[in-house]
Write a protein that holds these residues in place. Structure first.
Motif, mmCIF file in Angstrom:
data_model
loop_
_atom_site.group_PDB
_atom_site.id
_atom_site.type_symbol
_atom_site.label_atom_id
_atom_site.label_comp_id
_atom_site.label_asym_id
_atom_site.label_seq_id
_atom_site.Cartn_x
_atom_site.Cartn_y
_atom_site.Cartn_z
ATOM 1 N N ARG A 25 0.830 -1.204 0.000
ATOM 2 C CA ARG A 25 0.000 0.000 0.000
ATOM 3 C C ARG A 25 0.868 1.259 0.000
ATOM 4 O O ARG A 25 0.594 2.231 -0.719
ATOM 5 C CB ARG A 25 -0.917 -0.016 1.224
ATOM 6 N N GLU A 26 1.943 1.243 0.771
ATOM 7 C CA GLU A 26 2.841 2.393 0.825
ATOM 8 C C GLU A 26 3.551 2.587 -0.508
ATOM 9 O O GLU A 26 3.810 3.726 -0.928
ATOM 10 C CB GLU A 26 3.867 2.183 1.936
ATOM 11 N N GLN A 27 3.854 1.479 -1.203
ATOM 12 C CA GLN A 27 4.502 1.585 -2.508
ATOM 13 C C GLN A 27 3.634 2.364 -3.486
ATOM 14 O O GLN A 27 4.138 3.181 -4.266
ATOM 15 C CB GLN A 27 4.768 0.196 -3.065
ATOM 16 N N TYR A 28 2.334 2.115 -3.456
ATOM 17 C CA TYR A 28 1.433 2.830 -4.361
ATOM 18 C C TYR A 28 1.482 4.341 -4.101
ATOM 19 O O TYR A 28 1.505 5.142 -5.027
ATOM 20 C CB TYR A 28 0.006 2.314 -4.196
ATOM 21 N N VAL A 29 1.503 4.718 -2.840
ATOM 22 C CA VAL A 29 1.539 6.143 -2.496
ATOM 23 C C VAL A 29 2.900 6.747 -2.825
ATOM 24 O O VAL A 29 3.006 7.832 -3.389
ATOM 25 C CB VAL A 29 1.203 6.344 -1.006
ATOM 26 N N ARG A 30 3.956 6.003 -2.494
ATOM 27 C CA ARG A 30 5.318 6.505 -2.703
ATOM 28 C C ARG A 30 5.649 6.654 -4.177
ATOM 29 O O ARG A 30 6.472 7.489 -4.565
ATOM 30 C CB ARG A 30 6.304 5.539 -2.035
ATOM 31 N N GLY A 31 4.990 5.856 -5.037
ATOM 32 C CA GLY A 31 5.282 5.897 -6.463
ATOM 33 C C GLY A 31 4.533 6.977 -7.223
ATOM 34 O O GLY A 31 4.612 7.035 -8.451
ATOM 35 N N VAL A 32 3.813 7.848 -6.500
ATOM 36 C CA VAL A 32 3.019 8.904 -7.121
ATOM 37 C C VAL A 32 3.507 10.262 -6.625
ATOM 38 O O VAL A 32 3.696 10.459 -5.425
ATOM 39 C CB VAL A 32 1.517 8.732 -6.781
ATOM 40 N N SER A 33 3.723 11.188 -7.544
ATOM 41 C CA SER A 33 4.272 12.488 -7.176
ATOM 42 C C SER A 33 3.434 13.203 -6.118
ATOM 43 O O SER A 33 3.973 13.848 -5.214
ATOM 44 C CB SER A 33 4.385 13.383 -8.416
ATOM 45 N N MET A 34 2.107 13.092 -6.229
ATOM 46 C CA MET A 34 1.237 13.788 -5.298
ATOM 47 C C MET A 34 1.010 13.007 -4.002
ATOM 48 O O MET A 34 0.308 13.476 -3.106
ATOM 49 C CB MET A 34 -0.106 14.104 -5.968
ATOM 50 N N ARG A 35 1.623 11.812 -3.925
ATOM 51 C CA ARG A 35 1.571 10.989 -2.703
ATOM 52 C C ARG A 35 0.135 10.760 -2.236
ATOM 53 O O ARG A 35 -0.203 10.938 -1.070
ATOM 54 C CB ARG A 35 2.403 11.616 -1.590
ATOM 55 N N THR A 59 2.103 9.143 -11.816
ATOM 56 C CA THR A 59 2.857 7.947 -11.457
ATOM 57 C C THR A 59 4.320 8.121 -11.840
ATOM 58 O O THR A 59 4.638 8.462 -12.980
ATOM 59 C CB THR A 59 2.285 6.714 -12.195
ATOM 60 N N GLU A 60 5.201 7.909 -10.884
ATOM 61 C CA GLU A 60 6.634 7.959 -11.137
ATOM 62 C C GLU A 60 7.190 6.584 -11.467
ATOM 63 O O GLU A 60 8.061 6.445 -12.309
ATOM 64 C CB GLU A 60 7.363 8.529 -9.913
ATOM 65 N N THR A 61 6.654 5.563 -10.802
ATOM 66 C CA THR A 61 7.141 4.201 -11.053
ATOM 67 C C THR A 61 6.173 3.192 -10.470
ATOM 68 O O THR A 61 5.524 3.458 -9.456
ATOM 69 C CB THR A 61 8.532 3.987 -10.426
ATOM 70 N N ASN A 62 6.075 2.030 -11.127
ATOM 71 C CA ASN A 62 5.324 0.896 -10.579
ATOM 72 C C ASN A 62 6.272 -0.204 -10.107
ATOM 73 O O ASN A 62 5.849 -1.310 -9.809
ATOM 74 C CB ASN A 62 4.393 0.309 -11.650
#
Length: 254
Positions: free
Chosen positions: A205-215, A249-252
């Protein structure tokens, strides 16, 4: 002007949000979904809507639903090819072929059946708007989710191609690529990816948030805002576009 709006997968998740928002705009709504209970609830909630149980991978069921819409409406203005499934999670060497086929079937083949029908009607009336629900996984790829990512990339190709085929007839075709959308479906996806990768659900779940610029995660209303815009005259010259609604999205990557 009251529009005739058809939504697949329209009784739950993103489709449910779209059905409610288009109906709130005063539009006529037709929806199908494979979940009979959800369809019954939507039929009660949206008086006057066409609500049918139909599996988008079943050509006969879809023909019955689409024929009914065509018979009652005589045409269609907006089609949201939205039905989808998350598919299996795991390394490709561990995936079952039947699970791969099922994921491609709902996400890509279902869109084909829907768009084939819409294209025929919209070409004849020389107007209309088709919006496909892809995913940021259809822009970036997604480890442990190869069937899903492949299907969503396929929808990008379908969008670009149909925009070229139907543009001369005045028909617009675009795709919306949601990021991680709050709700029960993503809860299931997080649990599935955690099991496939051997990581705790909290880390996924944290990966999804961390991988997005707007968190942040995306809401169904965020997506509905974009669908409504694309279906409006304000987007009259937008076609063939692949629009991410994801907070960037910065990365998956895991």
């Amino acid at each position: 002007m009251t529009r005739r709006v058809l939504i697949t997968g329209g009784a739950s998740g993103i489709g449910l949000g779209l059905a409610r928002r288009f109906a709130a705009e005063g539009d006529r709504v037709a929806l199908c979904d494979a979940d009979a209970d959800a369809v019954a609830r939507m039929g009660d909630a949206l008086r006057g809507a066409i609500a049918a149980v139909a599996d988008v991978t079943d050509e006969a069921q879809m023909a019955a639903f689409l024929d009914r819409v065509e018979s009652e409406w005589g045409g269609v203005d907006v089609v949201c090819a939205n039905a989808g499934t998350g598919g299996p999670a795991g390394r490709i060497e561990d995936l079952d072929y039947a699970d791969w086929q099922a994921c491609i079937g709902v996400n890509l083949n279902g869109a084909f059946l829907t768009c084939r029908w819409a294209a025929r009607l919209m070409r004849a009336q020389e107007s209309g708007c088709i919006i496909l629900t892809s995913s940021t996984s259809g822009q970036w790829g997604h480890p442990y989710r190869s069937p899903y990512a492949s299907a969503k990339w396929g929808l990008v190709g379908l969008t670009k191609t149909l925009a070229m085929e139907l543009g001369p007839a005045g028909v617009r075709v675009n795709a919306v690529c949601p990021g991680a959308v709050e709700g029960e479906r993503m809860d299931r996806v997080v649990a599935m990816e955690a099991a496939a990768s051997g990581r705790p659900e909290a880390d996924v779940r944290e990966q999804y948030v961390r991988g997005v610029s707007m968190r942040t995660w995306v809401t169904v209303d965020d997506l509905a805002d974009t669908f409504l815009f694309l279906a409006s005259p304000a987007a009259s010259k937008m076609s063939g576009q692949i629009i991410a609604v994801d907070g960037h999205t910065e990365t998956n990557a895991p």
